[in-house]
Design a protein around this motif. Sequence first.
Motif, PDB file in Angstrom:
ATOM      1  N   PRO A   1       0.827  -1.216   0.000  1.00 49.46           N
ATOM      2  CA  PRO A   1       0.000   0.000   0.000  1.00 49.46           C
ATOM      3  C   PRO A   1       0.865   1.272   0.000  1.00 49.46           C
ATOM      4  O   PRO A   1       2.039   1.227   0.381  1.00 49.46           O
ATOM      5  CB  PRO A   1      -0.787  -0.107   1.313  1.00 49.46           C
ATOM      6  N   THR A   2       0.261   2.363  -0.416  1.00 46.93           N
ATOM      7  CA  THR A   2       0.981   3.647  -0.456  1.00 46.93           C
ATOM      8  C   THR A   2       0.466   4.561   0.655  1.00 46.93           C
ATOM      9  O   THR A   2      -0.691   4.962   0.631  1.00 46.93           O
ATOM     10  CB  THR A   2       0.748   4.344  -1.813  1.00 46.93           C
ATOM     11  N   PRO A   3       1.338   4.871   1.617  1.00 40.94           N
ATOM     12  CA  PRO A   3       0.911   5.812   2.661  1.00 40.94           C
ATOM     13  C   PRO A   3       0.953   7.246   2.141  1.00 40.94           C
ATOM     14  O   PRO A   3       1.408   7.488   1.022  1.00 40.94           O
ATOM     15  CB  PRO A   3       1.977   5.614   3.751  1.00 40.94           C
ATOM     16  N   ASP A   4       0.485   8.194   2.932  1.00 44.27           N
ATOM     17  CA  ASP A   4       0.756   9.596   2.649  1.00 44.27           C
ATOM     18  C   ASP A   4       2.137   9.941   3.211  1.00 44.27           C
ATOM     19  O   ASP A   4       2.679   9.191   4.030  1.00 44.27           O
ATOM     20  CB  ASP A   4      -0.305  10.494   3.308  1.00 44.27           C
ATOM     21  N   TYR A   5       2.638  11.083   2.794  1.00 44.41           N
ATOM     22  CA  TYR A   5       3.972  11.513   3.242  1.00 44.41           C
ATOM     23  C   TYR A   5       3.908  12.957   3.706  1.00 44.41           C
ATOM     24  O   TYR A   5       3.046  13.719   3.260  1.00 44.41           O
ATOM     25  CB  TYR A   5       4.986  11.407   2.082  1.00 44.41           C
ATOM     26  N   HIS A   6       4.764  13.309   4.613  1.00 41.16           N
ATOM     27  CA  HIS A   6       4.995  14.731   4.900  1.00 41.16           C
ATOM     28  C   HIS A   6       6.476  14.895   5.201  1.00 41.16           C
ATOM     29  O   HIS A   6       6.970  14.422   6.233  1.00 41.16           O
ATOM     30  CB  HIS A   6       4.141  15.208   6.085  1.00 41.16           C
ATOM     31  N   HIS A   7       7.160  15.546   4.272  1.00 38.80           N
ATOM     32  CA  HIS A   7       8.599  15.789   4.444  1.00 38.80           C
ATOM     33  C   HIS A   7       8.769  17.150   5.105  1.00 38.80           C
ATOM     34  O   HIS A   7       8.372  18.165   4.534  1.00 38.80           O
ATOM     35  CB  HIS A   7       9.298  15.734   3.084  1.00 38.80           C
ATOM     36  N   HIS A   8       9.343  17.132   6.294  1.00 32.72           N
ATOM     37  CA  HIS A   8       9.461  18.399   7.024  1.00 32.72           C
ATOM     38  C   HIS A   8      10.753  19.128   6.675  1.00 32.72           C
ATOM     39  O   HIS A   8      11.713  18.533   6.172  1.00 32.72           O
ATOM     40  CB  HIS A   8       9.336  18.162   8.537  1.00 32.72           C
ATOM     41  N   ASP A   9      10.755  20.432   6.980  1.00 35.89           N
ATOM     42  CA  ASP A   9      11.966  21.222   6.769  1.00 35.89           C
ATOM     43  C   ASP A   9      13.077  20.697   7.664  1.00 35.89           C
ATOM     44  O   ASP A   9      12.810  20.097   8.709  1.00 35.89           O
ATOM     45  CB  ASP A   9      11.702  22.691   7.112  1.00 35.89           C
ATOM     46  N   LEU A  10      14.295  20.959   7.244  1.00 33.45           N
ATOM     47  CA  LEU A  10      15.447  20.475   8.016  1.00 33.45           C
ATOM     48  C   LEU A  10      15.970  21.576   8.918  1.00 33.45           C
ATOM     49  O   LEU A  10      15.805  22.765   8.610  1.00 33.45           O
ATOM     50  CB  LEU A  10      16.560  20.068   7.044  1.00 33.45           C
ATOM     51  N   LEU A  11      16.607  21.174   9.986  1.00 31.52           N
ATOM     52  CA  LEU A  11      17.350  22.158  10.762  1.00 31.52           C
ATOM     53  C   LEU A  11      18.613  22.439   9.970  1.00 31.52           C
ATOM     54  O   LEU A  11      19.288  21.515   9.516  1.00 31.52           O
ATOM     55  CB  LEU A  11      17.756  21.579  12.119  1.00 31.52           C
ATOM     56  N   LEU A  12      18.917  23.705   9.807  1.00 34.82           N
ATOM     57  CA  LEU A  12      20.075  24.039   8.979  1.00 34.82           C
ATOM     58  C   LEU A  12      21.214  24.591   9.831  1.00 34.82           C
ATOM     59  O   LEU A  12      20.970  25.271  10.826  1.00 34.82           O
ATOM     60  CB  LEU A  12      19.671  25.074   7.932  1.00 34.82           C
ATOM     61  N   GLY A  13      22.430  24.283   9.416  1.00 35.85           N
ATOM     62  CA  GLY A  13      23.608  24.851  10.075  1.00 35.85           C
ATOM     63  C   GLY A  13      23.777  26.292   9.604  1.00 35.85           C
ATOM     64  O   GLY A  13      23.054  26.762   8.729  1.00 35.85           O
ATOM     65  N   PRO A  14      24.759  27.004  10.170  1.00 35.55           N
ATOM     66  CA  PRO A  14      24.956  28.412   9.825  1.00 35.55           C
ATOM     67  C   PRO A  14      25.288  28.610   8.342  1.00 35.55           C
ATOM     68  O   PRO A  14      25.064  29.678   7.779  1.00 35.55           O
ATOM     69  CB  PRO A  14      26.124  28.849  10.707  1.00 35.55           C
ATOM     70  N   ASP A  15      25.795  27.549   7.692  1.00 38.59           N
ATOM     71  CA  ASP A  15      26.117  27.664   6.268  1.00 38.59           C
ATOM     72  C   ASP A  15      24.893  27.338   5.409  1.00 38.59           C
ATOM     73  O   ASP A  15      24.996  27.250   4.189  1.00 38.59           O
ATOM     74  CB  ASP A  15      27.265  26.707   5.915  1.00 38.59           C
ATOM     75  N   GLY A  16      23.753  27.143   6.048  1.00 40.59           N
ATOM     76  CA  GLY A  16      22.536  26.874   5.277  1.00 40.59           C
ATOM     77  C   GLY A  16      22.410  25.426   4.851  1.00 40.59           C
ATOM     78  O   GLY A  16      21.488  25.054   4.153  1.00 40.59           O
ATOM     79  N   ARG A  17      23.365  24.593   5.279  1.00 38.76           N
ATOM     80  CA  ARG A  17      23.283  23.177   4.889  1.00 38.76           C
ATOM     81  C   ARG A  17      22.695  22.337   6.003  1.00 38.76           C
ATOM     82  O   ARG A  17      22.610  22.763   7.147  1.00 38.76           O
ATOM     83  CB  ARG A  17      24.671  22.678   4.483  1.00 38.76           C
TER      84      ARG A  17
END
Length: 297
Positions: free
Chosen positions: A251-267
């Motif tokens: 079966p296919t669930p739903d998804y929710h991809h959340h924002d990431l915590l970013l380091g000071p370099d934006g990565r």
Amino acid sequence: MIVGLWYEAPMTPPDDPAPHRRDHVTRFAPSPTGYLHLGHAKAALFAAKYGAHGRFLVRIEDIDRGRCRPEFEAAIFEDLNWLGLTWSTPIRRQSEHFADYKSAVERLRDQGLVYPCFCTRAEIQREIAAADGAPHGPDGPLYPGTCRTISASEAHDRIAAGESYALRLRMDDATRKAGVLTWTDLGVGPQTATPQMFGDIVIARKDVPTSYHLACTYDDALQSITLVTRGKDLFEATHVHRLLQKLLGLPTPDYHHHDLLLGPDGRKFSKRDQAPTLRALRDAGRTPDEVRAMVTA
Ligand code: GLU
């Protein structure tokens, strides 16, 4: 203050889960390769909040036998407890289910969608370097297809001679067979799957009879997950998981991809950046409430 180094990427907290499905079954699926850090706290809290009216499960993704350690696994439960989270049982530990993954791989093999790949990492890199301008996917340059045309008898002989091999998916055939596939991300809406961007992915590694993609897809179905939550760094992986669901009849669930915590370099904030671990924050006197506020503010 250690935490002052990091800032929160905008996040839509799931205060109002899709009204049509308030009874989500969610999971937090860490790999015990180190101590949990703030990024993990964010992922766990996000999943737990969505699962609050249904079920919140924990899965230990420990297929990488060389990097996973029991003390990190024990620390995961301790840290989640400290954060104030509770989860439903049973806990699924992937290293205990290699036979399940093996049979899923067999099902793909029976459909003629899998081939053995004998290449070493160095050989693949050499091949890519030689082919000027090799196409790139989300995980880097695509596998150049070196072993795709090896005959069945040659493959048989090499395996019989003890050569180690991974198993790869014939992506072209697999996507042709699967047809048009869609999935829904609660954050960004309906998606059409384009797993072709990954090329012939590994579905069983040389050292273990599975890969992240296969074990994760299989387990999300087996654990009856209805909403997969994880960071946006795994957004593209969902295209592959959707394909595997189709090929394996899952079966296919739903998804929710959340924002990431970013380091000071934006990565992306990660173990490699020496992100403060939850236990370092705890030892520095931070309270669970303060840590929760840091990742959900
Ligand atoms: N084990 C993966 C990680 O720690 C998470 C995979 C997933 O949530 O699908 O990044």
